[in-house]
Write a protein that holds these residues in place. Sequence first.
Motif, PDB file in Angstrom:
ATOM      1  N   ASP A  85      58.456  11.745  32.761  1.00  0.00           N
ATOM      2  CA  ASP A  85      57.551  12.995  31.884  1.00  0.00           C
ATOM      3  C   ASP A  85      58.604  13.545  30.834  1.00  0.00           C
ATOM      4  O   ASP A  85      58.275  14.238  30.205  1.00  0.00           O
ATOM      5  CB  ASP A  85      56.601  13.719  33.066  1.00  0.00           C
ATOM      6  CG  ASP A  85      55.689  13.495  33.875  1.00  0.00           C
ATOM      7  OD1 ASP A  85      55.597  12.099  33.379  1.00  0.00           O
ATOM      8  OD2 ASP A  85      54.843  13.722  34.882  1.00  0.00           O
ATOM      9  N   GLN A  86      59.619  14.355  31.512  1.00  0.00           N
ATOM     10  CA  GLN A  86      61.006  15.465  30.785  1.00  0.00           C
ATOM     11  C   GLN A  86      60.962  14.490  29.292  1.00  0.00           C
ATOM     12  O   GLN A  86      61.331  14.982  28.929  1.00  0.00           O
ATOM     13  CB  GLN A  86      61.857  16.131  31.676  1.00  0.00           C
ATOM     14  CG  GLN A  86      61.518  17.066  32.472  1.00  0.00           C
ATOM     15  CD  GLN A  86      62.311  17.337  33.833  1.00  0.00           C
ATOM     16  OE1 GLN A  86      62.461  16.777  34.328  1.00  0.00           O
ATOM     17  NE2 GLN A  86      62.227  18.982  33.906  1.00  0.00           N
ATOM     18  N   CYS A  87      61.436  13.294  30.160  1.00  0.00           N
ATOM     19  CA  CYS A  87      61.946  12.497  28.641  1.00  0.00           C
ATOM     20  C   CYS A  87      61.095  11.715  27.712  1.00  0.00           C
ATOM     21  O   CYS A  87      61.131  12.169  26.884  1.00  0.00           O
ATOM     22  CB  CYS A  87      62.576  11.353  29.453  1.00  0.00           C
ATOM     23  SG  CYS A  87      63.824  11.316  30.093  1.00  0.00           S
ATOM     24  N   TRP A  88      59.877  12.161  28.752  1.00  0.00           N
ATOM     25  CA  TRP A  88      58.410  11.726  27.312  1.00  0.00           C
ATOM     26  C   TRP A  88      58.121  12.944  26.986  1.00  0.00           C
ATOM     27  O   TRP A  88      58.304  12.584  25.015  1.00  0.00           O
ATOM     28  CB  TRP A  88      57.146  10.703  27.829  1.00  0.00           C
ATOM     29  CG  TRP A  88      57.363   9.462  28.013  1.00  0.00           C
ATOM     30  CD1 TRP A  88      57.843   9.081  29.951  1.00  0.00           C
ATOM     31  CD2 TRP A  88      57.823   8.726  27.556  1.00  0.00           C
ATOM     32  NE1 TRP A  88      57.568   7.654  29.698  1.00  0.00           N
ATOM     33  CE2 TRP A  88      57.418   7.260  28.557  1.00  0.00           C
ATOM     34  CE3 TRP A  88      57.969   8.247  26.697  1.00  0.00           C
ATOM     35  CZ2 TRP A  88      57.920   6.125  27.875  1.00  0.00           C
ATOM     36  CZ3 TRP A  88      57.744   6.964  26.212  1.00  0.00           C
ATOM     37  CH2 TRP A  88      57.705   6.007  26.424  1.00  0.00           C
ATOM     38  N   ASP A  89      58.465  14.013  27.494  1.00  0.00           N
ATOM     39  CA  ASP A  89      58.197  14.869  26.554  1.00  0.00           C
ATOM     40  C   ASP A  89      59.078  15.578  25.683  1.00  0.00           C
ATOM     41  O   ASP A  89      58.860  15.795  24.201  1.00  0.00           O
ATOM     42  CB  ASP A  89      57.789  16.494  27.277  1.00  0.00           C
ATOM     43  CG  ASP A  89      57.394  17.667  26.794  1.00  0.00           C
ATOM     44  OD1 ASP A  89      56.913  17.782  25.687  1.00  0.00           O
ATOM     45  OD2 ASP A  89      58.503  18.304  26.896  1.00  0.00           O
ATOM     46  N   LEU A  90      59.739  15.455  25.849  1.00  0.00           N
ATOM     47  CA  LEU A  90      62.066  15.757  24.425  1.00  0.00           C
ATOM     48  C   LEU A  90      61.282  14.770  23.667  1.00  0.00           C
ATOM     49  O   LEU A  90      61.515  14.882  22.249  1.00  0.00           O
ATOM     50  CB  LEU A  90      62.992  15.242  25.295  1.00  0.00           C
ATOM     51  CG  LEU A  90      63.912  15.307  24.763  1.00  0.00           C
ATOM     52  CD1 LEU A  90      64.370  16.986  23.065  1.00  0.00           C
ATOM     53  CD2 LEU A  90      65.187  15.061  25.816  1.00  0.00           C
ATOM     54  N   SER A 137      64.161   3.384  30.117  1.00  0.00           N
ATOM     55  CA  SER A 137      63.893   2.060  30.386  1.00  0.00           C
ATOM     56  C   SER A 137      64.972   2.049  31.752  1.00  0.00           C
ATOM     57  O   SER A 137      63.768   1.484  33.128  1.00  0.00           O
ATOM     58  CB  SER A 137      64.639   1.590  29.405  1.00  0.00           C
ATOM     59  OG  SER A 137      63.638   1.008  28.528  1.00  0.00           O
ATOM     60  N   GLU A 138      65.793   2.713  31.498  1.00  0.00           N
ATOM     61  CA  GLU A 138      66.197   2.909  33.787  1.00  0.00           C
ATOM     62  C   GLU A 138      65.575   3.105  34.473  1.00  0.00           C
ATOM     63  O   GLU A 138      65.235   3.070  35.821  1.00  0.00           O
ATOM     64  CB  GLU A 138      67.642   3.782  33.374  1.00  0.00           C
ATOM     65  CG  GLU A 138      68.205   4.172  34.536  1.00  0.00           C
ATOM     66  CD  GLU A 138      69.954   4.523  33.824  1.00  0.00           C
ATOM     67  OE1 GLU A 138      70.241   5.733  34.392  1.00  0.00           O
ATOM     68  OE2 GLU A 138      70.700   4.596  33.056  1.00  0.00           O
ATOM     69  N   MET A 139      65.222   4.368  34.073  1.00  0.00           N
ATOM     70  CA  MET A 139      63.992   5.082  35.680  1.00  0.00           C
ATOM     71  C   MET A 139      62.616   4.008  35.664  1.00  0.00           C
ATOM     72  O   MET A 139      62.272   3.906  36.807  1.00  0.00           O
ATOM     73  CB  MET A 139      63.881   6.496  34.615  1.00  0.00           C
ATOM     74  CG  MET A 139      64.644   7.450  34.565  1.00  0.00           C
ATOM     75  SD  MET A 139      64.049   9.202  34.571  1.00  0.00           S
ATOM     76  CE  MET A 139      63.910   8.850  32.717  1.00  0.00           C
ATOM     77  N   ILE A 140      62.121   2.977  34.223  1.00  0.00           N
ATOM     78  CA  ILE A 140      61.632   2.830  34.888  1.00  0.00           C
ATOM     79  C   ILE A 140      62.043   1.128  35.405  1.00  0.00           C
ATOM     80  O   ILE A 140      60.978   0.894  36.888  1.00  0.00           O
ATOM     81  CB  ILE A 140      60.208   2.321  33.941  1.00  0.00           C
ATOM     82  CG1 ILE A 140      59.825   3.197  33.225  1.00  0.00           C
ATOM     83  CG2 ILE A 140      59.615   0.942  34.359  1.00  0.00           C
ATOM     84  CD1 ILE A 140      59.778   2.537  31.656  1.00  0.00           C
ATOM     85  N   SER A 141      62.848   0.984  36.048  1.00  0.00           N
ATOM     86  CA  SER A 141      63.960  -0.140  36.504  1.00  0.00           C
ATOM     87  C   SER A 141      63.597   0.715  37.834  1.00  0.00           C
ATOM     88  O   SER A 141      63.627   0.197  38.670  1.00  0.00           O
ATOM     89  CB  SER A 141      64.472  -1.159  35.651  1.00  0.00           C
ATOM     90  OG  SER A 141      64.432  -1.102  33.905  1.00  0.00           O
ATOM     91  N   GLN A 142      64.089   1.894  37.985  1.00  0.00           N
ATOM     92  CA  GLN A 142      64.861   2.278  38.947  1.00  0.00           C
ATOM     93  C   GLN A 142      63.128   2.262  40.073  1.00  0.00           C
ATOM     94  O   GLN A 142      63.416   2.189  41.015  1.00  0.00           O
ATOM     95  CB  GLN A 142      65.577   3.225  39.231  1.00  0.00           C
ATOM     96  CG  GLN A 142      66.880   3.348  38.705  1.00  0.00           C
ATOM     97  CD  GLN A 142      67.006   4.672  38.867  1.00  0.00           C
ATOM     98  OE1 GLN A 142      66.602   5.864  38.997  1.00  0.00           O
ATOM     99  NE2 GLN A 142      68.276   5.530  37.591  1.00  0.00           N
ATOM    100  N   GLU A 143      62.094   3.009  39.673  1.00  0.00           N
ATOM    101  CA  GLU A 143      61.082   3.166  40.047  1.00  0.00           C
ATOM    102  C   GLU A 143      60.084   1.952  40.396  1.00  0.00           C
ATOM    103  O   GLU A 143      59.813   1.791  41.508  1.00  0.00           O
ATOM    104  CB  GLU A 143      59.625   3.723  38.852  1.00  0.00           C
ATOM    105  CG  GLU A 143      58.259   3.877  39.482  1.00  0.00           C
ATOM    106  CD  GLU A 143      57.477   4.244  38.135  1.00  0.00           C
ATOM    107  OE1 GLU A 143      56.556   5.269  38.768  1.00  0.00           O
ATOM    108  OE2 GLU A 143      57.377   3.663  37.238  1.00  0.00           O
ATOM    109  N   ARG A 144      60.798   0.995  40.024  1.00  0.00           N
ATOM    110  CA  ARG A 144      60.505  -0.661  40.101  1.00  0.00           C
ATOM    111  C   ARG A 144      60.737  -1.047  41.503  1.00  0.00           C
ATOM    112  O   ARG A 144      60.140  -1.577  42.404  1.00  0.00           O
ATOM    113  CB  ARG A 144      60.001  -1.671  38.865  1.00  0.00           C
ATOM    114  CG  ARG A 144      58.836  -1.762  38.387  1.00  0.00           C
ATOM    115  CD  ARG A 144      59.353  -3.047  36.841  1.00  0.00           C
ATOM    116  NE  ARG A 144      58.214  -3.183  35.716  1.00  0.00           N
ATOM    117  CZ  ARG A 144      58.958  -2.230  34.191  1.00  0.00           C
ATOM    118  NH1 ARG A 144      60.340  -2.768  34.113  1.00  0.00           N
ATOM    119  NH2 ARG A 144      57.963  -2.269  33.374  1.00  0.00           N
TER     120      ARG A 144
END
Length: 87
Positions: free
Chosen positions: A52-57, A17-24
Amino acid sequence: MSGVEAEAEKQILGRISEMISQERDLRDRLARDAIDPSTEHERLNRLETELDQCWDLLRQRRALITAGQDPEGAHVRPASQVERYLS
């Protein structure tokens, strides 16, 4: 799922969620001309790889739980491996 497993999953989802916010934020800053496109592109590439790495984990952990195994056996795979996956 035990409390420890649930907490680990919660932490991974929180990071996602944090990374998605950074992306936005990066995309918004680009739209406002607050950063140059090359800077935005470089940062987005890094974020997308880490996402991608987080989703894979997370998928690894869930698969191990489903198989009755210890989710702590999951590990972050190298970007070179994760980025070659097909959707």
